[in-house]
Write an enzyme that holds these catalytic residues in place. Structure first.
Site, PDB file in Angstrom:
ATOM      1  N   ASP A  30      -9.503   6.266  94.961  1.00 33.82           N
ATOM      2  CA  ASP A  30      -9.330   5.347  96.081  1.00 33.82           C
ATOM      3  C   ASP A  30      -8.245   4.327  95.720  1.00 33.82           C
ATOM      4  OD1 ASP A  30     -11.392   4.471  98.630  1.00 33.82           O
ATOM      5  OD2 ASP A  30      -9.907   3.001  97.949  1.00 33.82           O
ATOM      6  N   HIS A  46      -8.536  18.814 108.862  1.00 38.63           N
ATOM      7  CA  HIS A  46      -8.877  17.543 109.507  1.00 38.63           C
ATOM      8  C   HIS A  46     -10.225  17.657 110.204  1.00 38.63           C
ATOM      9  CE1 HIS A  46      -8.197  13.575 111.284  1.00 38.63           C
ATOM     10  NE2 HIS A  46      -8.889  14.080 112.302  1.00 38.63           N
ATOM     11  N   ASN A  87     -19.210   6.743 104.901  1.00 44.92           N
ATOM     12  CA  ASN A  87     -19.189   5.782 106.002  1.00 44.92           C
ATOM     13  C   ASN A  87     -18.841   6.527 107.283  1.00 44.92           C
ATOM     14  OD1 ASN A  87     -19.668   3.621 104.219  1.00 44.92           O
ATOM     15  ND2 ASN A  87     -17.490   3.431 103.765  1.00 44.92           N
ATOM     16  N   THR A  95     -13.084   3.472 108.111  1.00 42.47           N
ATOM     17  CA  THR A  95     -11.757   2.973 108.512  1.00 42.47           C
ATOM     18  C   THR A  95     -10.727   4.087 108.613  1.00 42.47           C
ATOM     19  OG1 THR A  95     -11.150   2.480 106.220  1.00 42.47           O
ATOM     20  CG2 THR A  95     -12.177   0.707 107.480  1.00 42.47           C
ATOM     21  N   HIS A  98     -10.867  10.561 108.973  1.00 42.41           N
ATOM     22  CA  HIS A  98     -10.803  11.913 108.380  1.00 42.41           C
ATOM     23  C   HIS A  98     -11.933  11.902 107.345  1.00 42.41           C
ATOM     24  CE1 HIS A  98      -8.133  15.342 106.568  1.00 42.41           C
ATOM     25  NE2 HIS A  98      -9.276  15.315 105.880  1.00 42.41           N
ATOM     26  N   HIS A 100     -14.550  11.770 104.523  1.00 41.58           N
ATOM     27  CA  HIS A 100     -14.375  11.601 103.077  1.00 41.58           C
ATOM     28  C   HIS A 100     -15.677  11.135 102.455  1.00 41.58           C
ATOM     29  CE1 HIS A 100     -13.049   8.050 105.299  1.00 41.58           C
ATOM     30  NE2 HIS A 100     -13.550   7.307 104.329  1.00 41.58           N
ATOM     31  N   HIS A 102     -17.099   9.045  99.435  1.00 45.45           N
ATOM     32  CA  HIS A 102     -16.801   8.115  98.350  1.00 45.45           C
ATOM     33  C   HIS A 102     -17.739   8.434  97.184  1.00 45.45           C
ATOM     34  CE1 HIS A 102     -14.685   4.859 100.733  1.00 45.45           C
ATOM     35  NE2 HIS A 102     -15.359   5.424 101.724  1.00 45.45           N
TER      36      HIS A 102
HETATM   37  P1  5GP Z   1     -13.675   4.220 104.742  1.00 42.66           P
HETATM   38  O1  5GP Z   1     -13.495   2.741 104.952  1.00 42.66           O
HETATM   39  O2  5GP Z   1     -13.114   5.001 105.916  1.00 42.66           O
HETATM   40  O3  5GP Z   1     -15.057   4.637 104.384  1.00 42.66           O
HETATM   41  O4  5GP Z   1     -12.826   4.576 103.468  1.00 42.66           O
HETATM   42  C1  5GP Z   1     -11.438   4.742 103.474  1.00 42.66           C
HETATM   43  C2  5GP Z   1     -10.991   4.565 102.051  1.00 42.66           C
HETATM   44  O5  5GP Z   1      -9.709   5.113 101.920  1.00 42.66           O
HETATM   45  C3  5GP Z   1     -10.911   3.102 101.615  1.00 42.66           C
HETATM   46  O6  5GP Z   1     -11.772   2.889 100.506  1.00 42.66           O
HETATM   47  C4  5GP Z   1      -9.444   2.917 101.272  1.00 42.66           C
HETATM   48  O7  5GP Z   1      -9.244   2.073 100.159  1.00 42.66           O
HETATM   49  C5  5GP Z   1      -8.975   4.333 101.028  1.00 42.66           C
HETATM   50  N1  5GP Z   1      -7.578   4.564 101.335  1.00 42.66           N
HETATM   51  C6  5GP Z   1      -6.944   4.202 102.480  1.00 42.66           C
HETATM   52  N2  5GP Z   1      -5.656   4.589 102.430  1.00 42.66           N
HETATM   53  C7  5GP Z   1      -5.482   5.209 101.238  1.00 42.66           C
HETATM   54  C8  5GP Z   1      -4.354   5.822 100.614  1.00 42.66           C
HETATM   55  O8  5GP Z   1      -3.238   5.883 101.154  1.00 42.66           O
HETATM   56  N3  5GP Z   1      -4.540   6.366  99.383  1.00 42.66           N
HETATM   57  C9  5GP Z   1      -5.757   6.331  98.763  1.00 42.66           C
HETATM   58  N4  5GP Z   1      -5.812   6.888  97.547  1.00 42.66           N
HETATM   59  N5  5GP Z   1      -6.833   5.758  99.316  1.00 42.66           N
HETATM   60  C10 5GP Z   1      -6.701   5.210 100.540  1.00 42.66           C
HETATM   61 ZN    ZN Z   2      -6.702  14.125 108.818  1.00 44.78          ZN
END
Ligand code: 5GP
Ligand code: ZN
Length: 114
Positions: A30, A46, A87, A95, A98, A100, A102
């Site tokens: 991340d 996707h 999430n 946020t 797509h 993912h 964690h």
């Molecule tokens: P969410 O908030 O959708 O659960 O998690 C999205 C995660 O993607 C966040 O923890 C954020 O730091 C990570 N993230 C967003 N953009 C990038 C990126 O360009 N590269 C990497 N490695 N992580 C990203």
């Molecule tokens: Zn995507």
């Protein structure tokens, strides 16, 4: 999907070191880590979120479990423990639209989450 940041990472349009890869997924750190170890497991295809998974995506899901097993051992968080988080939607704090997973470890994490 054209404007999706994780599709761009999967397609190597945004250079990112992959910790792990198979036919259906990649894993990478991340960019804004919330723990000493924090990586994401992302389908190559996707898929917007958990609810968009279909029966045909089960090989991806079993691959996620395999990746978690291999990477937690490789990164040394398997014994102390770790957390896996998906999430989903606004209340879930998603946020990036797509899917993912964690994986966080290397420190104690409280419960409930914020
Ligand atoms: P969410 O908030 O959708 O659960 O998690 C999205 C995660 O993607 C966040 O923890 C954020 O730091 C990570 N993230 C967003 N953009 C990038 C990126 O360009 N590269 C990497 N490695 N992580 C990203
Ligand atoms: Zn995507």
């Amino acid at each position: 999907m054209a404007d999706c940041i994780f599709c761009k990472i999967v397609q190597k349009q945004i250079p990112t070191e992959f910790l792990y890869e198979d036919d259906n997924l990649v894993a990478f750190r991340d960019i804004n880590p919330q723990a000493p170890v924090h990586f994401l497991i992302v389908p190559k295809k996707h898929i917007a979120n958990l609810l968009e998974l279909k029966g045909e995506d089960f090989p991806f899901l079993s691959g996620v479990l395999k990746a978690i097993g291999e990477l937690t051992h490789k990164l040394g968080i398997h014994e102390a423990g770790f957390r896996v988080v998906v999430n989903t939607g606004d209340n879930g704090g998603q946020t990036v639209p797509h899917l993912h997973f964690h994986v966080l470890g290397g420190r104690f994490m409280g419960w409930p989450p914020g």
